[in-house]
Design a protein around this motif. Structure first.
Motif, mmCIF file in Angstrom:
data_model
loop_
_atom_site.group_PDB
_atom_site.id
_atom_site.type_symbol
_atom_site.label_atom_id
_atom_site.label_comp_id
_atom_site.label_asym_id
_atom_site.label_seq_id
_atom_site.Cartn_x
_atom_site.Cartn_y
_atom_site.Cartn_z
ATOM 1 N N GLU A 114 0.932 -1.043 -0.069
ATOM 2 C CA GLU A 114 0.024 -0.281 -0.065
ATOM 3 C C GLU A 114 0.848 1.379 -0.039
ATOM 4 O OE1 GLU A 114 -3.854 1.966 2.314
ATOM 5 O OE2 GLU A 114 -2.537 0.287 3.242
ATOM 6 N N GLU A 115 1.939 1.509 1.015
ATOM 7 C CA GLU A 115 2.865 2.654 0.859
ATOM 8 C C GLU A 115 3.332 2.845 -0.565
ATOM 9 O OE1 GLU A 115 6.926 3.976 2.978
ATOM 10 O OE2 GLU A 115 5.857 2.268 3.672
ATOM 11 N N SER A 116 3.959 1.914 -1.047
ATOM 12 C CA SER A 116 4.526 2.043 -2.536
ATOM 13 C C SER A 116 3.439 2.474 -3.437
ATOM 14 C CB SER A 116 5.362 1.012 -2.971
ATOM 15 O OG SER A 116 6.564 0.931 -1.949
ATOM 16 N N ALA A 117 2.338 1.782 -3.459
ATOM 17 C CA ALA A 117 1.135 2.105 -4.206
ATOM 18 C C ALA A 117 0.808 3.588 -4.099
ATOM 19 C CB ALA A 117 0.144 1.237 -4.200
ATOM 20 N N GLU A 118 0.535 4.125 -2.991
ATOM 21 C CA GLU A 118 0.416 5.299 -2.784
ATOM 22 C C GLU A 118 1.313 6.307 -3.320
ATOM 23 O OE1 GLU A 118 -2.802 6.562 -2.155
ATOM 24 O OE2 GLU A 118 -3.316 4.587 -2.308
ATOM 25 N N ARG A 119 2.617 5.860 -3.107
ATOM 26 C CA ARG A 119 3.738 6.796 -3.297
ATOM 27 C C ARG A 119 3.868 7.033 -5.165
ATOM 28 N NH1 ARG A 119 10.087 5.575 -1.923
ATOM 29 N NH2 ARG A 119 10.904 7.115 -3.073
ATOM 30 N N HIS A 120 3.255 5.673 -5.520
ATOM 31 C CA HIS A 120 3.274 5.799 -7.102
ATOM 32 C C HIS A 120 2.094 6.858 -7.699
ATOM 33 C CE1 HIS A 120 -0.024 3.833 -9.204
ATOM 34 N NE2 HIS A 120 0.480 4.158 -10.278
ATOM 35 N N PHE A 121 0.974 6.696 -6.825
ATOM 36 C CA PHE A 121 -0.136 7.601 -7.496
ATOM 37 C C PHE A 121 0.430 9.086 -7.073
ATOM 38 C CE2 PHE A 121 -3.144 4.122 -6.641
ATOM 39 C CZ PHE A 121 -3.719 4.200 -7.822
ATOM 40 N N ALA A 122 0.973 9.488 -5.839
ATOM 41 C CA ALA A 122 1.385 10.751 -5.886
ATOM 42 C C ALA A 122 2.441 11.153 -7.025
ATOM 43 C CB ALA A 122 2.060 11.007 -4.534
ATOM 44 N N SER A 123 3.522 10.254 -7.192
ATOM 45 C CA SER A 123 4.489 10.771 -8.238
ATOM 46 C C SER A 123 3.942 10.741 -9.627
ATOM 47 C CB SER A 123 5.601 9.461 -8.182
ATOM 48 O OG SER A 123 6.700 9.930 -8.999
ATOM 49 N N LEU A 124 2.840 10.098 -9.988
ATOM 50 C CA LEU A 124 2.215 9.995 -11.206
ATOM 51 C C LEU A 124 1.519 11.163 -11.419
ATOM 52 C CD1 LEU A 124 1.639 8.734 -13.858
ATOM 53 C CD2 LEU A 124 -0.286 7.572 -12.836
ATOM 54 N N ARG A 125 0.734 11.524 -10.256
ATOM 55 C CA ARG A 125 -0.068 12.883 -10.267
ATOM 56 C C ARG A 125 0.740 14.002 -10.685
ATOM 57 N NH1 ARG A 125 -5.089 14.691 -6.552
ATOM 58 N NH2 ARG A 125 -5.872 16.327 -7.821
ATOM 59 N N ALA A 126 1.839 13.979 -9.822
ATOM 60 C CA ALA A 126 2.566 15.384 -9.832
ATOM 61 C C ALA A 126 3.355 15.338 -11.340
ATOM 62 C CB ALA A 126 3.799 15.085 -8.966
ATOM 63 N N LEU A 127 3.641 14.106 -12.213
ATOM 64 C CA LEU A 127 4.147 14.315 -13.222
ATOM 65 C C LEU A 127 3.223 14.812 -14.389
ATOM 66 C CD1 LEU A 127 6.284 13.325 -15.459
ATOM 67 C CD2 LEU A 127 5.169 11.255 -15.745
ATOM 68 N N LEU A 128 2.140 14.211 -14.154
ATOM 69 C CA LEU A 128 0.827 14.590 -15.199
ATOM 70 C C LEU A 128 0.401 16.243 -15.113
ATOM 71 C CD1 LEU A 128 -1.342 11.520 -15.011
ATOM 72 C CD2 LEU A 128 0.363 11.943 -16.816
ATOM 73 N N ASP A 129 0.232 16.388 -13.798
ATOM 74 C CA ASP A 129 0.072 17.863 -13.569
ATOM 75 C C ASP A 129 1.013 18.675 -14.310
ATOM 76 O OD1 ASP A 129 -2.262 16.957 -12.462
ATOM 77 O OD2 ASP A 129 -1.579 17.597 -10.270
ATOM 78 N N ALA A 130 2.412 18.563 -13.990
ATOM 79 C CA ALA A 130 3.519 19.254 -14.589
ATOM 80 C C ALA A 130 3.362 19.557 -15.850
ATOM 81 C CB ALA A 130 4.728 18.818 -14.008
ATOM 82 N N MET A 131 3.168 18.282 -16.577
ATOM 83 C CA MET A 131 3.425 18.275 -18.176
ATOM 84 C C MET A 131 2.073 18.441 -18.862
ATOM 85 S SD MET A 131 6.640 17.942 -17.994
ATOM 86 C CE MET A 131 6.462 17.880 -19.944
#
Length: 250
Positions: A227-244
């Motif tokens: 769960e911890e890494s899954a949630e970390r992935h969602f946060a990282s992906l959202r930051a990437l998509l929002d930035a680009m």
């Protein structure tokens, strides 16, 4: 569930569509599934990404092998031994999905995404899981309007083969976020380092991180879930998509 049928050079493929809330056109994201198939967990993840303000398309990349139902598990992969049993069959499908086939499929997937009335612009993101991370990298090498790529617990991103996925980075124009699994023989530390070197050589912005947990950590319907890494992935992906994919004024 919101599904569509994609017409591809080699046949028709089912795909799950998750539109952004509110119905207005939004940036598009191609979701490349893992080896376990197009199934409810993929739909849940696509819906979550869509809730951030994106329209998500998740094709059945195994359409040559059968329908989504035929290529997805019927057992609960959280049960002891169930995932391992299923993967014995699934890896055959993965190996039969060749780079040559993907060179035909990927432009069609991206065209189908952009053709959705719920997609606003030609610039899109791609997020890929397990073997889908390899496919996501290949998409960025084929299409310069793929501007954001996420790769999560990907295996075999760097090989000695002349068509190794990481070589596609040389022709890409994307920004990347990778979350490798710490317990993953298919992506050892030297491969993570080589991937980072390829990103640096191409001059592309990237996060090339190792998350704690096993290969498959984002898939809550299997015994590999973390769960911890899954949630970390969602946060990282959202930051990437929002930035680009978000206008600077948004």
């Amino acid at each position: 569930m919101p599904t569509t049928t994609l017409t591809l050079p080699d046949g028709d493929a089912e795909a799950y569509v998750a539109p952004a809330p509110g119905g207005a056109p939004a940036p598009g994201v191609l979701f490349v599934i893992d080896a376990i198939g197009l199934r409810p967990r993929i739909e849940e993840m696509a819906d979550r990404i869509a809730s951030w303000g994106y329209t998500v398309l998740a094709p059945n990349v195994f359409f040559r092998e059968g329908s989504a139902a035929e290529t997805s598990p019927t057992r609960d992969l959280r049960e002891p031994g169930a995932r391992e049993e299923f993967m014995g069959e699934a890896m055959g499908r993965v190996q039969r999905l060749t780079p040559d086939q993907l060179e035909r499929d990927l432009p069609a997937y991206l065209a189908a995404l952009r053709a959705l009335p719920e997609v606003a612009t030609d610039e899109v993101g791609v997020t890929g899981y397990c073997m889908g991370a390899r496919i996501a990298i290949r998409a960025s090498g084929l299409d310069p309007a793929v501007v954001a790529v996420g790769g999560w617990h990907g295996g075999g991103l760097v090989t000695d083969a002349p068509d190794s996925p990481h070589l596609a980075i040389a022709t890409a124009r994307a920004s990347y976020a990778f979350g490798h699994a710490s317990d993953d023989r298919s992506m050892p530390p030297e491969a993570v380092e080589a991937l980072g070197a390829a990103l640096d050589a191409a001059g592309l912005a990237a996060r090339n991180e190792v998350f704690p947990g096993p290969h498959g950590y984002s898939m809550s319907d299997t015994s590999m879930y973390d769960e911890e890494s899954a949630e970390r992935h969602f946060a990282s992906l959202r930051a990437l998509l929002d930035a680009m994919l978000r206008p600077a004024s948004a």
